[in-house]
Design a protein around this motif. Structure first.
Motif, PDB file in Angstrom:
ATOM      1  N   LEU A   1     -24.067 -55.766 -42.570  1.00 15.41           N
ATOM      2  CA  LEU A   1     -22.907 -56.461 -42.909  1.00 15.41           C
ATOM      3  C   LEU A   1     -22.808 -56.774 -44.555  1.00 15.41           C
ATOM      4  O   LEU A   1     -22.136 -56.723 -45.209  1.00 15.41           O
ATOM      5  CB  LEU A   1     -22.428 -57.345 -41.823  1.00 15.41           C
ATOM      6  CG  LEU A   1     -20.996 -58.163 -42.251  1.00 15.41           C
ATOM      7  CD1 LEU A   1     -20.061 -57.420 -42.258  1.00 15.41           C
ATOM      8  CD2 LEU A   1     -21.205 -59.407 -41.211  1.00 15.41           C
ATOM      9  N   LYS A   2     -24.174 -57.456 -44.671  1.00 12.26           N
ATOM     10  CA  LYS A   2     -24.359 -58.082 -45.998  1.00 12.26           C
ATOM     11  C   LYS A   2     -24.374 -56.964 -46.939  1.00 12.26           C
ATOM     12  O   LYS A   2     -23.729 -57.134 -48.086  1.00 12.26           O
ATOM     13  CB  LYS A   2     -25.658 -58.752 -45.893  1.00 12.26           C
ATOM     14  CG  LYS A   2     -25.929 -59.492 -47.077  1.00 12.26           C
ATOM     15  CD  LYS A   2     -27.255 -60.348 -47.005  1.00 12.26           C
ATOM     16  CE  LYS A   2     -27.902 -60.651 -48.412  1.00 12.26           C
ATOM     17  NZ  LYS A   2     -29.297 -61.316 -48.363  1.00 12.26           N
ATOM     18  N   LEU A   3     -24.744 -55.928 -46.995  1.00 12.10           N
ATOM     19  CA  LEU A   3     -24.699 -54.667 -47.881  1.00 12.10           C
ATOM     20  C   LEU A   3     -23.679 -54.096 -47.981  1.00 12.10           C
ATOM     21  O   LEU A   3     -23.188 -53.828 -49.142  1.00 12.10           O
ATOM     22  CB  LEU A   3     -26.186 -53.806 -47.220  1.00 12.10           C
ATOM     23  CG  LEU A   3     -27.345 -54.118 -47.222  1.00 12.10           C
ATOM     24  CD1 LEU A   3     -28.084 -52.991 -46.714  1.00 12.10           C
ATOM     25  CD2 LEU A   3     -27.873 -54.357 -48.647  1.00 12.10           C
ATOM     26  N   ARG A   4     -22.885 -53.932 -46.827  1.00 16.62           N
ATOM     27  CA  ARG A   4     -21.303 -53.607 -47.130  1.00 16.62           C
ATOM     28  C   ARG A   4     -20.640 -54.517 -47.795  1.00 16.62           C
ATOM     29  O   ARG A   4     -19.862 -54.125 -48.639  1.00 16.62           O
ATOM     30  CB  ARG A   4     -20.668 -53.379 -45.557  1.00 16.62           C
ATOM     31  CG  ARG A   4     -21.049 -52.429 -45.025  1.00 16.62           C
ATOM     32  CD  ARG A   4     -20.380 -52.160 -43.526  1.00 16.62           C
ATOM     33  NE  ARG A   4     -20.766 -50.959 -42.931  1.00 16.62           N
ATOM     34  CZ  ARG A   4     -20.136 -50.456 -41.921  1.00 16.62           C
ATOM     35  NH1 ARG A   4     -18.988 -51.017 -41.253  1.00 16.62           N
ATOM     36  NH2 ARG A   4     -20.586 -49.377 -41.261  1.00 16.62           N
TER      37      ARG A   4
ATOM     38  N   MET B   1     -32.111 -55.700 -33.570  1.00 22.15           N
ATOM     39  CA  MET B   1     -30.780 -54.951 -33.801  1.00 22.15           C
ATOM     40  C   MET B   1     -29.786 -56.010 -34.513  1.00 22.15           C
ATOM     41  O   MET B   1     -29.054 -55.646 -35.257  1.00 22.15           O
ATOM     42  CB  MET B   1     -30.326 -54.448 -32.390  1.00 22.15           C
ATOM     43  CG  MET B   1     -30.837 -53.157 -31.924  1.00 22.15           C
ATOM     44  SD  MET B   1     -30.321 -52.757 -30.282  1.00 22.15           S
ATOM     45  CE  MET B   1     -28.382 -52.837 -30.572  1.00 22.15           C
ATOM     46  N   GLU B   2     -29.926 -57.128 -34.242  1.00 22.22           N
ATOM     47  CA  GLU B   2     -29.120 -58.190 -34.527  1.00 22.22           C
ATOM     48  C   GLU B   2     -29.391 -58.503 -36.032  1.00 22.22           C
ATOM     49  O   GLU B   2     -28.357 -58.423 -36.843  1.00 22.22           O
ATOM     50  CB  GLU B   2     -29.080 -59.704 -33.729  1.00 22.22           C
ATOM     51  CG  GLU B   2     -28.260 -60.545 -34.215  1.00 22.22           C
ATOM     52  CD  GLU B   2     -26.819 -60.248 -33.908  1.00 22.22           C
ATOM     53  OE1 GLU B   2     -25.954 -60.342 -35.082  1.00 22.22           O
ATOM     54  OE2 GLU B   2     -26.225 -59.289 -33.174  1.00 22.22           O
ATOM     55  N   ALA B   3     -30.472 -58.394 -36.692  1.00 27.75           N
ATOM     56  CA  ALA B   3     -30.802 -58.749 -37.763  1.00 27.75           C
ATOM     57  C   ALA B   3     -30.466 -57.579 -38.656  1.00 27.75           C
ATOM     58  O   ALA B   3     -29.995 -57.572 -39.792  1.00 27.75           O
ATOM     59  CB  ALA B   3     -32.642 -58.626 -37.807  1.00 27.75           C
ATOM     60  N   LEU B   4     -30.757 -56.300 -38.196  1.00 26.64           N
ATOM     61  CA  LEU B   4     -30.102 -55.132 -38.727  1.00 26.64           C
ATOM     62  C   LEU B   4     -28.653 -55.166 -38.965  1.00 26.64           C
ATOM     63  O   LEU B   4     -28.071 -54.799 -40.141  1.00 26.64           O
ATOM     64  CB  LEU B   4     -30.591 -53.805 -38.285  1.00 26.64           C
ATOM     65  CG  LEU B   4     -32.121 -53.413 -38.211  1.00 26.64           C
ATOM     66  CD1 LEU B   4     -32.367 -52.166 -37.163  1.00 26.64           C
ATOM     67  CD2 LEU B   4     -32.480 -53.076 -39.685  1.00 26.64           C
ATOM     68  N   ARG B   5     -27.983 -55.392 -38.013  1.00 26.02           N
ATOM     69  CA  ARG B   5     -26.485 -55.685 -38.072  1.00 26.02           C
ATOM     70  C   ARG B   5     -26.022 -56.751 -39.145  1.00 26.02           C
ATOM     71  O   ARG B   5     -25.134 -56.307 -39.928  1.00 26.02           O
ATOM     72  CB  ARG B   5     -26.056 -55.975 -36.719  1.00 26.02           C
ATOM     73  CG  ARG B   5     -24.236 -55.973 -36.351  1.00 26.02           C
ATOM     74  CD  ARG B   5     -24.151 -56.150 -35.072  1.00 26.02           C
ATOM     75  NE  ARG B   5     -24.443 -55.243 -33.877  1.00 26.02           N
ATOM     76  CZ  ARG B   5     -25.080 -55.426 -32.954  1.00 26.02           C
ATOM     77  NH1 ARG B   5     -25.060 -56.633 -32.800  1.00 26.02           N
ATOM     78  NH2 ARG B   5     -25.544 -54.386 -32.293  1.00 26.02           N
ATOM     79  N   SER B   6     -26.754 -57.734 -39.109  1.00 27.69           N
ATOM     80  CA  SER B   6     -26.273 -58.771 -40.257  1.00 27.69           C
ATOM     81  C   SER B   6     -26.774 -58.199 -41.527  1.00 27.69           C
ATOM     82  O   SER B   6     -25.916 -58.563 -42.479  1.00 27.69           O
ATOM     83  CB  SER B   6     -27.107 -60.062 -39.958  1.00 27.69           C
ATOM     84  OG  SER B   6     -26.813 -60.619 -38.763  1.00 27.69           O
TER      85      SER B   6
END
Length: 91
Positions: A84-87, A76-81
């Motif tokens: 954020l990077k994609l945004r 989940m933390e990796a996906l959240r990061s």
């Protein structure tokens, strides 16, 4: 000052079983150091250890459950990061 704590000290302070600590270590959830036949946990690993101890003793989660929860939270933390990077790249 040392940046680690021995397994024996942890067992006394947190009132846990040695087998629980060993299970966390054997499953790869904790990174430890061994010196002169004494196992140490680095202070940077303490938050994870405390989290696992809480899950095990307060919520009665077994070691395989702790492994699964830890893995899912890491994902989940990796996906959240990544999100954020994609945004940020879209801006």
């Amino acid at each position: 000052m040392s940046n680690r704590i021995s397994r024996e000290e942890l067992v006394k302070i947190y009132k846990i079983e040695v087998s629980f600590f060993d299970s966390l270590q054997n499953s790869g959830l904790l990174n430890t150091e061994t010196e002169d036949e004494v196992t140490y946990l680095l202070y940077e690993e303490l938050p994870a250890f405390e989290k696992y101890a809480t899950w095990h003793y307060d919520l009665e989660v077994n070691i395989p459950g702790i492994e699964i929860i830890s893995h899912l939270l890491s994902k989940m933390e990796a996906l959240r990061s990544e999100n954020l990077k994609l945004r940020q790249n879209l801006r």
